[in-house]
Each structure stands twice: as structure tokens, then as C-alpha cells.
Design a protein around this motif. Sequence first.
Motif: not given
Length: 521
Positions: A74-81, A328-329
Amino acid sequence: MPSLQQIRTALEGSGQAHVLRFWPELGSEQQEVFLRELAQLDLPRLEEHCRAAAQAAAAAQAACAPDRDLEPNLEPVPPESMGSVRRSDPDCLSGWEREGFLQISRSRVAVLLLAGGQGTRLGVSYPKGMFDVGLPSGKTLYQIQAERILKIQELAERRLGSKCTVPWYIMTSEFTLEPTKTFFQDNAHFGLQPSNILMFEQRMIPAVTFDGKVILEGKGKVAMAPDGNGGLYQALEDNGVLEDMERRGVEFVHVYCVDNILVKMADPLFVGFCVANQPHRRLCGWSPRHPNLGDCGAKVVAKAHPAEPVGVVCRVGGVPQVVEYSEIRPETARLRGSDGELVYSAGNICNHFFTRSFLQDVVETFKDQLKPHVALKKVPFVDSCGNQVKPTEPNGIKMEKFVFDVFPFSRNFVVLEVQREDEFSPLKNADGAPADTPTTARNALLAQHCRWAAAAGAALLDEQGIGTPMPPSSSPENRPALKCEISPLVSYFGEGLELLKGKTIRTPFILDGAAAAELQA
């Protein structure tokens, strides 16, 4: 059409012989209608559908903990997107808006409304778009949305000097198509050209019991349900919608749900952000197959708190998707970045951008890969004795697909964060529920219009003639609002209200065309 015997054989072969249990009790006309309905079912795949529904429901009921296998990926949406209305540079916002207006002015933008749901939680027997939340004007959701389309066409024409059309595609279901058609006809299509409003129907699928049996709603009627808003992609193919878009020159599609009273139809800022999301690109250039073009986009709002029960737009294994809050925990949901904001804060609001070419790819290549989701519902039925039963607990399974399940197929997925109080207040429940009711939707719109009026320099008084401070933008939507309503035909999103400067206005007040003319006189 297959014969009764052929249908009987198919039902027996799939373990659904009970569907014809009451056949002898039906009149000849009822038998004919029922036979036509059964012929429309996907009989060869009925057994598979029923078995899969029962298995999926059992798995869903057994899953009561977050998905720990998901966490490492799991990871957040990257800043460039990602862009943000509250964080992005004002010049960027202006540039995106200019680009959006350019595309609208060239009739390249359409809006597509998801309106196939039954509105059972709201407790009405008609389509949700026909609902009046109690505004001073008495306008329904459909009328508000139609007038926003009229206004955005007018603004684009005024800015760029070319007459344009924003076609309105409305996906309905068996339950909502005819009432919606009649409602639009009875209201002269709210001023829009009828030829620019295209209604089409999504597929219906049988509701199933927990042990995998088709539910009979009546002695001669199978309980059917729309296949979810993700049924859009099959419906696009079934109804030739993409071919119609191509004929009209539509390249970009803004998709949204009917129940959001604050939705910005064909939002030029969102459209422009998706079309011109790469900083090195020329804002006014585009190509439907351009590698840097945002082919799929989502609007999001910041989660109100870590446990807010909304899906989160993020990435899993590098692939964009929406993850349910329950997966998500809690400790992960509470994570905060160096700026103090939640890491996983991008709350999904079912407000999306697609290029037509991306939708074409989905229809041609990806739609059969979409996995149905389980919804446990209270489905009225007839028991083995023919008695009508209205269950008080979930007794059936409806399999749904979600519109956002196509995110993983995007070549360049982008996200725009918008302000909740400006763009998101859904109508889902009847008054008395804690949230998302007619009262909260009405007050959200009135509070927004009060902010617009105050920003334009107006002083608002309540019904007793007393000035009331504007509530802060973060105030709860169920706080009573001053009744100041601004017609979409006067202002799309707070623009053009200079006529209110220096005016003292006693509420309730409706700023429509007539009131605007009077203020300017």
C-alpha cells in the motif's frame, strides 16, 4: 425466443427449477411476460452466477479483519500524479481552468450521470434525481444539474466566442429509465436540447439467496437488481454510447453519481487538470493517445478523520485503485506525513474523468476482468407457499461492479483533491439518519451559496432581520443555514455575483434571473 420447455430445462440444469414453481397459477398474459423476462436472463451462465454469489457472500461475511497482505504493497498517490485546489499554485489552477474551458468550447467534453440505483435507503419509489431536498426554489437534483450544464455552456461560449454543446449521457436501469424519461419530458428537458440528452439502460442481474438460489420477487417475477455503477462499461457497449460520442467529437467524459447536490457538471478545472496534468506540456495542446495525457482521473476530498468510512484512492503494488476503509488497519489509517495530514486521506467521491479512448480500451479489452462485489440486501420475496414476505434482515445477495474498478488499467492516472464543503454532499439516507440526508444536502448547498454571496460583498439577514455570521467552511453540513439560494443559471460556481456588492439581503432569498434583473435595475 426460447420455448417454455427450453427455459425449464435450462433452469433445472442450473439448479433453479423453483423459479417456475408458480407457473400454473399465472394467467396467460402473466406467463407471456414472465417467459420474456426469463428469456433475457443469461441462462447458460446462471448456475455460475448463483454459485459465485453464494461463495462471495460467505467469504465477505467471514472477512472481519483488515487485509494484512495488502499493507506491504500500500502507498499513497504519488505527488506527481496529484493536484489540489487548496495547495496548488493559483496560476496552475487558472491554467487548468483555461484548458478545461477550451475543451468545453470545442464540444469535446460530455458529462455522464450514473442514475440506475433504486434509492431504497432514501425511502422513495422514484429515481433519486427527481427528489426535492426542500430548497426554497423546490428544484430537484435533475433540474439543478441540467441548469449547471446550461451555465457552463454559456460561460465557455462567452470566454471563447464559440457556441458549444456538453451532451448529457444518463445511465438508468429498468427501475429508473421510464420515470426519468417522463420527468424530463414533463419539464421540457429543463431548457436543454432533447437531442443532447441520451438515456441508456444498464443490465439487470438476478438477486440470489445465501444458498445460491434465484429469488422470486413475485410468483411470476424474478428479483432483479442493476449490476452496479461499474455496469457502465457493459452498458456503453450494449447501447452504442461510445459510437455516439465519437460522432459528436467528444473526447473527454466527466462521470458522476446522481446524488451529489454539489457536483460541478463538466468542471473546467478538473477537465483541464486531467488534460494538461504534466507541467512540461503546452496547456492548449492535446492528443487522445498522448502518453502524458491523464486518461483516467478521480476527484477526492480529504478524509474528515482516520476512521471515516469512505474508500481511499491510493496505489497497491504500484497500481492505482480504491481500497475500502475496512481493509486498512487502524494504525495505517492514522499515519500522518511531515505536514501533519493523513497519509491515506484521498477519500473517493465517485467523481471521475475518462478519455473516450480509455473507455474504448476498457470496453474492448478490460471490462470482463472486472470482479463483482457482494452487497447483502433485504430483498422482498414470495415464500414456498406464495406468500409475500418483506424481510427485516438481509436475505439476498446482489452482485455489483464499481465504476472505479477500471483504475488499474489506466496508463496515466491522476487525482485532484477538492474542498468537501464546495463539491461533495451526497443524498443517500432519509432524514433521521446521522448523515447524507435531504437536510444535510440542502444545508450544504445553502451554506455554499451564503459564502458566495458574502464573498461578493452582500450582507445577509435572517428571517427576523438579524445579521448572522457566516459559518466557517468546516462547519457540519447539518448546521442550520441561512436560506440564500443562487440559481445555477445565474452563477455556476460563485462567479458573476458582483451585482450583490453592497446589498443587504433578507433571507429566505432566491437569486434567479428575475431577481438578478431587479437588483441591477
